[in-house]
Design a protein around this motif. Structure first.
Motif, PDB file in Angstrom:
ATOM      1  N   ALA A 177       0.788  -1.201   0.177  1.00 33.72           N
ATOM      2  CA  ALA A 177      -0.192  -0.022   0.004  1.00 33.72           C
ATOM      3  C   ALA A 177       0.834   1.144   0.153  1.00 33.72           C
ATOM      4  N   VAL A 178       0.235   2.377  -0.507  1.00 32.50           N
ATOM      5  CA  VAL A 178       1.053   3.613  -0.404  1.00 32.50           C
ATOM      6  C   VAL A 178       0.174   4.877  -0.121  1.00 32.50           C
TER       7      VAL A 178
ATOM      8  N   ASP B 156       1.133   0.788 -11.866  1.00 28.87           N
ATOM      9  CA  ASP B 156       1.302  -0.205 -10.674  1.00 28.87           C
ATOM     10  C   ASP B 156       0.120  -0.800 -10.280  1.00 28.87           C
ATOM     11  N   GLY B 157      -0.964  -0.697 -11.131  1.00 29.56           N
ATOM     12  CA  GLY B 157      -2.306  -1.406 -10.467  1.00 29.56           C
ATOM     13  C   GLY B 157      -2.849  -0.994  -9.359  1.00 29.56           C
ATOM     14  N   ALA B 158      -3.033   0.387  -9.233  1.00 30.24           N
ATOM     15  CA  ALA B 158      -3.491   1.100  -7.924  1.00 30.24           C
ATOM     16  C   ALA B 158      -4.991   0.960  -7.718  1.00 30.24           C
ATOM     17  N   ARG B 159      -5.391   0.747  -6.553  1.00 32.97           N
ATOM     18  CA  ARG B 159      -6.875   0.581  -6.146  1.00 32.97           C
ATOM     19  C   ARG B 159      -6.886   1.449  -4.896  1.00 32.97           C
ATOM     20  N   SER B 160      -7.896   2.400  -5.036  1.00 31.16           N
ATOM     21  CA  SER B 160      -8.166   3.427  -4.195  1.00 31.16           C
ATOM     22  C   SER B 160      -8.666   2.782  -2.830  1.00 31.16           C
ATOM     23  N   LEU B 161      -8.017   2.953  -1.615  1.00 34.10           N
ATOM     24  CA  LEU B 161      -8.548   2.277  -0.276  1.00 34.10           C
ATOM     25  C   LEU B 161      -9.599   3.468   0.358  1.00 34.10           C
TER      26      LEU B 161
ATOM     27  N   TYR C 157      -3.882   4.116  -1.323  1.00 43.41           N
ATOM     28  CA  TYR C 157      -3.949   2.981  -2.485  1.00 43.41           C
ATOM     29  C   TYR C 157      -3.325   1.563  -2.258  1.00 43.41           C
ATOM     30  N   ALA C 158      -3.839   0.583  -2.567  1.00 45.20           N
ATOM     31  CA  ALA C 158      -3.398  -0.733  -2.624  1.00 45.20           C
ATOM     32  C   ALA C 158      -2.816  -0.866  -4.068  1.00 45.20           C
ATOM     33  N   VAL C 159      -1.674  -1.406  -4.196  1.00 45.37           N
ATOM     34  CA  VAL C 159      -0.832  -1.465  -5.526  1.00 45.37           C
ATOM     35  C   VAL C 159      -0.456  -2.892  -5.592  1.00 45.37           C
TER      36      VAL C 159
ATOM     37  N   SER D  44       3.842   2.159   2.815  1.00 43.52           N
ATOM     38  CA  SER D  44       3.292   2.034   4.102  1.00 43.52           C
ATOM     39  C   SER D  44       2.161   0.704   4.267  1.00 43.52           C
ATOM     40  N   ASP D  45       2.347  -0.045   5.106  1.00 44.07           N
ATOM     41  CA  ASP D  45       1.449  -1.071   5.432  1.00 44.07           C
ATOM     42  C   ASP D  45      -0.156  -0.226   5.660  1.00 44.07           C
ATOM     43  N   TYR D  46      -1.153  -0.689   5.359  1.00 40.29           N
ATOM     44  CA  TYR D  46      -2.309  -0.101   5.530  1.00 40.29           C
ATOM     45  C   TYR D  46      -2.797   0.286   6.912  1.00 40.29           C
TER      46      TYR D  46
END
Length: 437
Positions: A188-189, A206-211, A217-219, A239-241
Motif C-alpha cells: 500500500a502507498v 502499478d495497478g493502484a486501487r483506492s482504499l 492505495y493498494a498496489v 506503508s502498510d495499510y
C-alpha cells in the motif's frame, strides 16, 4: 531424476540475494531490488527471485531443521551451499515445485557455490523431497507436541513463537494469520496531497486501487513509482495499510510529539492528513538515531508539507531529548498528542520482514520489550497536556506487548489519569472521509 541443464535466472538471483544479505548484514528485501536490476531480470524472474529469497529467509529455521535431519554432518556445510540447499528445500516444502525440478535446480545452485557439492545436494534434496509430508506433519515429534510443531513448520515459524501467537490471538485468528504467512505481503502507498496529479500515471501503471482511507492505495507493485522517483521526491510513501490507519488516527489539531519516528514514514503521513484537513499543528519527531532524524527532516522538506522539529535521543529520558525544544518554547513543553510508536518484536510484519521470527528470542517478547515499552509510555505520559491524548502503537500481535503493556500502564501512577479510547473513535473524529476506514 534427470539433471536440468540450465539454472533459472530467478533461482540464481535468489541465491545471490541471500548471500549478499548475509555477508553484508542487510535485509534480503533491501538487497533484492538492486541485485535484480543489476542482473537485468525481467519482471517475472525478478518476482520469482524475491519470492524465493524472502521465503527462504522467513522459513530459514524450519528449512535448516529439514536439512539437518538428513545431513550426516550439518556443521560441514559452507554458508553458501546451505543457502543453495535452503532454496531447494523451500521449493519442495512450501512452493509445491515438482521434486524433479526442485532437486535438479538445487543441485545446480550448489554446484555454483562449490563444484564438489553437487553430489551432496542431490542426495540431501532427494531425501527432503521423500520426507516432505512427514516433516510438515511433525511425525518425528511426540504426539503431545505434534500439532503445535506441525503448525509452526507449515507456517515456517519457530514453535515457541507460534505458541505465543495462539495464546495472544486465540486459535481462529492465529490460524488465519498462519494461513497467509507464506504469501507475499500486500503493498500500500500513501500519496502526498500536494502531488496527487504527479503520481497518477505511475499509480495506474502499478495497478493502484483506492482504499477507504484518504490518499491510500493498494498496489500490485511499486516499480513504476520507483522508476518515476515518486518515493525519492516525497510524492508518496510505501506503508502498510494498518500503519496508515494509525497515522490518520494520530493526526489532530495542535501540537504533537512523535516518539520513535524513525525515518519518518508516519511523520509524512500525519502531515499529509493534516494538509487534507487544513489543521494547524506543530510536530516534534523524536528518534534514538540522529541519522534517521536527518532523513526524516529531509523528506518532509522535500514534500512541501510543512516543517517539523527533530530531536535525537533515548525517549526514556524526554527531558534530555527535548532540552532544545523546551528552551525554544521557554518552558517544559506539553503536547496535545503524544504518539509512542514503540520498538517491538515486529511480529505483525513478518510477511514483509522474514528475518524477524528467527532473530527474536522468547525473553525479548516476554520481558525485555514489554519492560521498555512500559517505561516509554510512563515517560511519555508526563508530556501530555490537559485534555490531550497518548497513543500507543506497535507492529506486534503479542498480548505481552499490547494489552499487557497498556494494562500495566493504566495501573501505574502515570497512567491513572488516562482512559482507553477505540481507534475507530479517533478516526471518526477526523471527519466523514475517515469514519469508514
Amino acid at each position: 531424476m534427470s539433471k536440468v541443464a540450465k539454472l533459472s535466472p530467478g533461482r540464481l538471483a535468489a541465491l545471490r540475494i541471500l548471500i549478499a544479505a548475509r555477508e553484508g548484514g542487510r535485509y534480503a528485501r533491501e538487497v533484492s531490488s538492486d541485485l535484480c536490476a543489476a542482473m537485468a531480470l525481467d519482471g517475472r524472474d525478478a518476482a520469482f527471485a524475491r519470492r524465493l529469497a524472502l521465503g527462504v529467509t522467513g522459513c530459514s529455521g524450519c528449512l535448516d531443521d529439514a536439512l539437518d535431519a538428513v545431513l550426516d554432518d550439518p556443521r560441514s556445510l559452507s554458508a553458501d551451499v546451505r543457502d543453495a540447499l535452503r532454496i531447494g528445500a523451500y521449493e519442495l516444502l512450501y512452493l509445491g515445485t515438482s521434486p524433479q525440478v526442485a532437486v535438479s535446480q538445487g543441485v545446480e545452485l550448489a554446484r555454483m557455490c562449490a563444484h564438489g557439492a553437487a553430489g551432496l545436494a542431490n542426495a540431501v534434496l532427494r531425501r527432503v523431497a521423500e520426507g516432505a509430508d512427514a516433516f510438515l506433519a511433525a511425525e518425528d515429534v511426540s504426539e503431545q507436541h505434534r500439532a503445535m510443531v506441525s503448525c509452526a513448520r507449515r507456517a515456517g515459524l519457530p514453535t515457541w513463537l507460534v505458541r505465543r501467537i495462539v495464546d495472544s490471538l486465540g486459535e481462529d485468528r492465529a490460524q488465519a494469520m498462519f494461513a497467509c504467512q507464506l504469501e507475499p505481503a500486500p503493498i500500500a502507498v500513501q500519496v502526498n496531497p500536494l502531488r496527487s496529479e504527479a503520481v497518477e500515471d505511475a499509480l495506474a501503471a502499478d495497478g493502484a486501487r483506492s482504499l477507504e482511507l484518504p490518499g491510500a492505495y493498494a498496489v500490485d507493485r511499486v516499480s513504476e513509482l520507483v522508476r518515476s522517483n515518486a518515493f525519492a521526491h516525497a510524492d508518496a510513501v510505501a506503508s502498510d495499510y494498518h500503519a496508515q490507519l494509525i497515522a490518520a488516527a494520530v493526526t489532530r489539531e495542535g501540537s504533537c510529539l512523535e516518539i520513535g519516528a524513525g525515518r519518518g514514514t508516519k511523520t509524512f503521513m500525519m502531515l499529509a492528513h493534516a494538509e487534507r484537513r487544513d489543521l494547524d499543528r506543530d510536530h516534534v519527531a523524536l528518534d534514538l538515531y540522529e541519522g534517521k532524524c536527518q532523513a526524516n527532516a529531509q523528506r518532509i522538506e522535500c514534500s512541501g508539507l510543512g516543517e517539523i522539529f527533530t530531536a535525537a535521543g533515548d525517549a526514556t529520558d524526554l527531558d534530555a531529548c527535548l532540552t532544545a525544544y523546551d528552551e525554544q518554547m521557554g518552558r517544559t513543553a506539553l503536547f496535545d498528542t503524544v504518539f509512542v510508536d514503540a520498538p517491538c518484536s515486529g511480529t505483525g510484519t513478518m510477511r514483509r520482514h522474514g528475518e524477524i521470527p528467527w532473530r527474536l528470542a522468547p525473553q525479548e517478547c516476554d520481558r525485555d520489550l514489554p519492560e521498555l515499552q512500559l517505561e516509554l509510555l510512563r515517560e511519555a505520559a508526563c508530556r501530555v497536556g490537559a485534555g490531550g491524548q497518548l497513543i500507543y502503537a506497535t507492529c506486534s500481535v503479542l498480548h505481552a506487548e499490547n494489552e499487557g503493556v497498556v494494562s500495566a500502564f493504566l495501573s501505574s501512577p502515570e497512567g491513572a489519569g488516562f482512559a482507553l479510547r477505540p481507534l475507530s473513535v479517533a478516526l471518526a473524529d477526523a471527519g466523514p472521509a475517515y469514519a469508514d476506514a
